[in-house]
Design a protein around this motif. Structure first.
Motif, PDB file in Angstrom:
ATOM      1  N   PHE A  14       0.792  -1.031  -0.016  1.00 34.08           N
ATOM      2  CA  PHE A  14       0.001   0.139  -0.177  1.00 34.08           C
ATOM      3  C   PHE A  14       1.011   1.193   0.114  1.00 34.08           C
ATOM      4  N   ALA A  15       1.953   1.164   0.578  1.00 33.11           N
ATOM      5  CA  ALA A  15       2.932   2.436   0.751  1.00 33.11           C
ATOM      6  C   ALA A  15       3.086   2.792  -0.760  1.00 33.11           C
ATOM      7  N   ALA A  36       6.394 -12.088   2.418  1.00 32.41           N
ATOM      8  CA  ALA A  36       4.815 -11.990   2.388  1.00 32.41           C
ATOM      9  C   ALA A  36       4.439 -12.558   1.094  1.00 32.41           C
ATOM     10  N   LEU A  37       5.067 -12.988   0.033  1.00 33.60           N
ATOM     11  CA  LEU A  37       4.617 -13.292  -1.113  1.00 33.60           C
ATOM     12  C   LEU A  37       5.569 -14.388  -1.689  1.00 33.60           C
ATOM     13  N   ALA A  38       5.777 -15.478  -0.646  1.00 34.83           N
ATOM     14  CA  ALA A  38       6.829 -16.437  -1.153  1.00 34.83           C
ATOM     15  C   ALA A  38       6.134 -17.703  -1.392  1.00 34.83           C
ATOM     16  N   THR A  39       4.907 -17.756  -0.989  1.00 34.09           N
ATOM     17  CA  THR A  39       3.991 -19.291  -1.372  1.00 34.09           C
ATOM     18  C   THR A  39       2.870 -18.941  -1.842  1.00 34.09           C
ATOM     19  N   GLU A  40       2.148 -20.097  -2.498  1.00 36.15           N
ATOM     20  CA  GLU A  40       1.018 -20.042  -3.272  1.00 36.15           C
ATOM     21  C   GLU A  40       0.056 -19.650  -2.280  1.00 36.15           C
ATOM     22  N   GLU A  41      -0.156 -20.113  -1.153  1.00 30.61           N
ATOM     23  CA  GLU A  41      -1.003 -19.621  -0.214  1.00 30.61           C
ATOM     24  C   GLU A  41      -1.116 -18.021   0.109  1.00 30.61           C
ATOM     25  N   ASN A  42       0.167 -17.511   0.192  1.00 32.91           N
ATOM     26  CA  ASN A  42       0.340 -16.053   0.483  1.00 32.91           C
ATOM     27  C   ASN A  42      -0.133 -15.246  -0.749  1.00 32.91           C
ATOM     28  N   ILE A  43       0.409 -15.840  -1.934  1.00 28.27           N
ATOM     29  CA  ILE A  43      -0.468 -15.094  -3.294  1.00 28.27           C
ATOM     30  C   ILE A  43      -1.899 -15.353  -3.372  1.00 28.27           C
ATOM     31  N   GLY A 111      -4.460  -1.258  -5.618  1.00 26.59           N
ATOM     32  CA  GLY A 111      -5.207  -2.677  -6.263  1.00 26.59           C
ATOM     33  C   GLY A 111      -4.290  -3.037  -7.153  1.00 26.59           C
ATOM     34  N   ILE A 112      -3.651  -2.075  -8.169  1.00 28.25           N
ATOM     35  CA  ILE A 112      -3.075  -2.593  -9.499  1.00 28.25           C
ATOM     36  C   ILE A 112      -1.933  -3.167  -8.806  1.00 28.25           C
ATOM     37  N   ASN A 113      -1.168  -2.545  -8.090  1.00 25.58           N
ATOM     38  CA  ASN A 113       0.244  -2.890  -7.628  1.00 25.58           C
ATOM     39  C   ASN A 113       0.161  -4.290  -7.268  1.00 25.58           C
ATOM     40  N   GLN A 114      -0.792  -4.688  -6.243  1.00 27.45           N
ATOM     41  CA  GLN A 114      -1.062  -6.060  -5.593  1.00 27.45           C
ATOM     42  C   GLN A 114      -1.238  -6.896  -6.875  1.00 27.45           C
ATOM     43  N   THR A 115      -2.125  -6.351  -7.960  1.00 31.53           N
ATOM     44  CA  THR A 115      -2.078  -7.621  -8.917  1.00 31.53           C
ATOM     45  C   THR A 115      -0.848  -7.773  -9.896  1.00 31.53           C
ATOM     46  N   ASN A 116      -0.327  -6.603  -9.752  1.00 30.24           N
ATOM     47  CA  ASN A 116       1.189  -6.757 -10.594  1.00 30.24           C
ATOM     48  C   ASN A 116       2.157  -7.753  -9.820  1.00 30.24           C
ATOM     49  N   LEU A 117       2.097  -7.725  -8.352  1.00 34.98           N
ATOM     50  CA  LEU A 117       2.887  -8.567  -7.599  1.00 34.98           C
ATOM     51  C   LEU A 117       2.372 -10.009  -7.875  1.00 34.98           C
ATOM     52  N   ILE A 118       1.014 -10.092  -7.944  1.00 40.48           N
ATOM     53  CA  ILE A 118       0.480 -11.620  -7.873  1.00 40.48           C
ATOM     54  C   ILE A 118       0.994 -12.189  -9.553  1.00 40.48           C
ATOM     55  N   LEU A 119       0.803 -11.295 -10.472  1.00 40.48           N
ATOM     56  CA  LEU A 119       1.412 -11.722 -11.897  1.00 40.48           C
ATOM     57  C   LEU A 119       2.619 -12.072 -12.055  1.00 40.48           C
ATOM     58  N   GLU A 120       3.206 -11.586 -11.343  1.00 39.33           N
ATOM     59  CA  GLU A 120       4.954 -11.635 -11.441  1.00 39.33           C
ATOM     60  C   GLU A 120       5.358 -12.908 -10.812  1.00 39.33           C
ATOM     61  N   ARG A 121       4.489 -13.427  -9.983  1.00 36.46           N
ATOM     62  CA  ARG A 121       5.001 -14.659  -9.250  1.00 36.46           C
ATOM     63  C   ARG A 121       3.922 -15.849  -9.411  1.00 36.46           C
ATOM     64  N   LEU A 122       3.268 -15.889 -10.618  1.00 35.87           N
ATOM     65  CA  LEU A 122       2.577 -16.882 -10.961  1.00 35.87           C
ATOM     66  C   LEU A 122       3.335 -18.439 -10.683  1.00 35.87           C
ATOM     67  N   ASP A 123       4.751 -18.437 -10.798  1.00 29.15           N
ATOM     68  CA  ASP A 123       5.295 -19.668 -11.043  1.00 29.15           C
ATOM     69  C   ASP A 123       5.306 -20.321  -9.571  1.00 29.15           C
ATOM     70  N   LEU A 124       4.895 -19.650  -8.434  1.00 32.03           N
ATOM     71  CA  LEU A 124       4.861 -20.136  -7.441  1.00 32.03           C
ATOM     72  C   LEU A 124       3.492 -20.871  -7.116  1.00 32.03           C
ATOM     73  N   ARG A 172       1.163   1.323 -14.795  1.00 32.68           N
ATOM     74  CA  ARG A 172       2.473   0.833 -13.901  1.00 32.68           C
ATOM     75  C   ARG A 172       2.144  -0.422 -13.686  1.00 32.68           C
ATOM     76  N   ASN A 173       2.791  -1.343 -14.474  1.00 29.92           N
ATOM     77  CA  ASN A 173       2.668  -2.950 -14.521  1.00 29.92           C
ATOM     78  C   ASN A 173       3.971  -3.660 -13.858  1.00 29.92           C
ATOM     79  N   THR A 174       4.656  -2.735 -12.983  1.00 31.48           N
ATOM     80  CA  THR A 174       5.770  -3.632 -12.269  1.00 31.48           C
ATOM     81  C   THR A 174       5.353  -3.479 -10.712  1.00 31.48           C
ATOM     82  N   GLY A 175       5.091  -4.672 -10.062  1.00 34.48           N
ATOM     83  CA  GLY A 175       4.861  -4.629  -8.722  1.00 34.48           C
ATOM     84  C   GLY A 175       6.042  -4.000  -7.935  1.00 34.48           C
ATOM     85  N   ILE A 176       5.537  -3.099  -6.942  1.00 36.86           N
ATOM     86  CA  ILE A 176       6.476  -2.123  -5.994  1.00 36.86           C
ATOM     87  C   ILE A 176       6.570  -3.014  -4.591  1.00 36.86           C
TER      88      ILE A 176
END
Length: 453
Positions: A14-15, A36-43, A111-124, A172-176
């Motif tokens: 959020f920051a 915070a974004l290291a597992t499928e469950e967290n995603i 919300g966009i930032n959170q979706t970016n973080l998810i999309l960048e980690r789909l391999d998890l 802005r499609n890179t997660g921060i």
């Protein structure tokens, strides 16, 4: 989920797009960002958090819809409330420090930032391909929805067949995660933003399941595509997308108009709705549209005679879908009387209206011919059938009768190139200002005309 968001990712995600320029840490927040974004469950948890964030009052929980309708109104409703932010929309006189506008912007980019973080980690996501597709599809649906309402509220209208190089909003499609990363970003063109919206929504449609509980499914994505094409004036594609939803989604009109609103659980008419409970979500529409007895402020937004004059049949139940507040004798809509009612975002009635108008404009009759379809919708509300011939004015009026107070008015005015009082549809005063907080922290940002900066 609210606890998870606040403790684990609030300071990380959020920051990045918060309105405040400085970040205050609470000791409990000092968790490594990547953890915070290291597992499928967290995603999955972060994805659920995006829905919750989007359903808050400063986004699809009500303030966005209220700003849109007050900006478009002439004599349909009046703003009686004491809040200055919606009053500025009602008077077509936004200030750059409008807190509601600021929060619509900030919430969308959170919300966009959170979706970016998810999309960048789909391999998890390794449990199954179907689960990975579901997560990706929902994230892309939500990102497309956020961008759509950003670009059509903060950018000048899309003009069908034109270049559309007018400033839109930053893509802005890179997660921060690192809040120290500079967030300077220039505005992309309206066309570029629409291209991204259509790409995300089409991908979501391709990979989402046909049914997905109260989360977005493939027909929610298709309904979004129908709305986007419709706003662009691409009526052939809008018609076909709406027809797919109407034909294949399993959703249908409720038997009675009143059954489409104030529901604790989604009705058959809801293609997608933001969920509200006593623990999560917020229905700000009730706050500003309802009486004190129904959990509202009494008469913040009251119905005027101009709206009632739109009805051509006194037996139309939509004309009487209101009540008089005994405290102040204001006329209030009955659409928002349950403070824990879900907020319909895409309902099947809108798809009928999109298909019939698109057929009308294209000279086609896919699904139903336009006159038959508009009369079928009117029949649900006991309104007398129109004899024809149909006109653009009749169709525009029917959209107001059916969709009033749901956040459509200014966008229908812009799409059909009408005036709001003396302001033409493309007047910069009918566009939200870029929030001052963004202007202060983004050296590449350009303000909208008429707002300085």
């Amino acid at each position: 989920m609210k606890i998870y968001k606040k403790i684990v990712i609030a300071f990380l995600v959020f920051a990045a797009f918060a309105c405040e320029s400085e970040l205050e840490f609470d000791p409990i927040d000092n968790l490594p960002g990547e953890n915070a974004l290291a597992t499928e469950e967290n995603i999955v948890s972060v994805l659920v958090g995006v829905y919750e964030e989007a359903g808050q009052d400063d986004s699809y929980g009500g303030q966005l819809q209220i700003l849109v309708d007050l900006l478009g109104t002439t004599d349909q409703v009046i703003w009686n409330g004491t809040f200055v932010q919606p009053r500025q929309a009602f008077s077509k006189n936004f200030l750059v420090d409008n807190v509601w506008v600021r929060d619509v912007w900030g919430n969308a980019y959170e919300g966009i930032n959170q979706t970016n973080l998810i999309l960048e980690r789909l391999d998890l996501v390794t449990s199954s391909e179907a689960e990975r597709d579901r997560i990706e599809g929902e994230a892309r649906f939500l990102r497309a929805l956020f961008y759509f309402d950003l670009v059509r509220n903060f950018g000048l209208p899309y003009e069908f067949g034109e270049i559309n190089d007018q400033p839109g909003v930053p893509i802005r499609n890179t997660g921060i995660i690192d809040y120290l990363v500079p967030l300077d970003a220039a505005r992309n063109t309206v066309q570029e933003v629409y291209d991204l919206i259509l790409s995300d929504a089409a991908r979501a449609y391709d990979i989402l399941p046909a049914s997905n509980g109260f989360y977005a499914d493939r027909y929610a994505a298709q309904a979004l595509l129908a709305r986007v094409y419709f706003q662009q004036g691409d009526y052939a594609n809008a018609r076909d997308a709406a027809d797919d939803v109407l034909t294949n989604s399993g959703h249908a009109l409720n038997d009675e108009f009143r059954q489409a609103f104030n529901n604790d659980t989604d009705s058959v008419e809801d293609i997608f709705a933001f969920q509200v409970t006593s623990q999560t979500g917020f229905n700000d529409l009730v706050v500003h549209y309802a009486s004190e007895d129904d959990g509202g402020r009494g008469d913040d937004i009251a119905i005027e005679d101009g709206y009632l004059a739109l009805f051509d049949d006194e037996n139309d139940v939509r004309a009487s879908f209101n009540y008089i507040n005994p405290v102040n004798e204001s006329r209030l809509t009955l659409k928002y009387t349950n403070q824990f009612g879900n907020i319909p975002t895409f309902r099947i009635a809108e798809m009928h209206l999109i298909r019939l108008e698109s057929n009308f404009r294209e000279g086609t009759s896919i699904g139903l011919d336009p006159l038959t379809e508009i009369n079928a919708l009117r029949a649900r509300s006991l309104a007398a059938p129109l004899a024809g011939p149909l006109t653009e004015e009749l169709i525009f009026n029917e959209r107001q009768l059916e969709l009033a107070f749901e956040g459509f008015l200014i966008h229908d005015i812009k799409r059909t190139e009408r005036n709001v009082d003396d302001l033409p549809y493309n007047d910069p005063l009918l566009v939200f200002p870029i929030p001052q907080s963004e202007m202060d922290t983004n050296k590449l940002m350009m303000q909208n005309p008429g707002y300085g900066g």
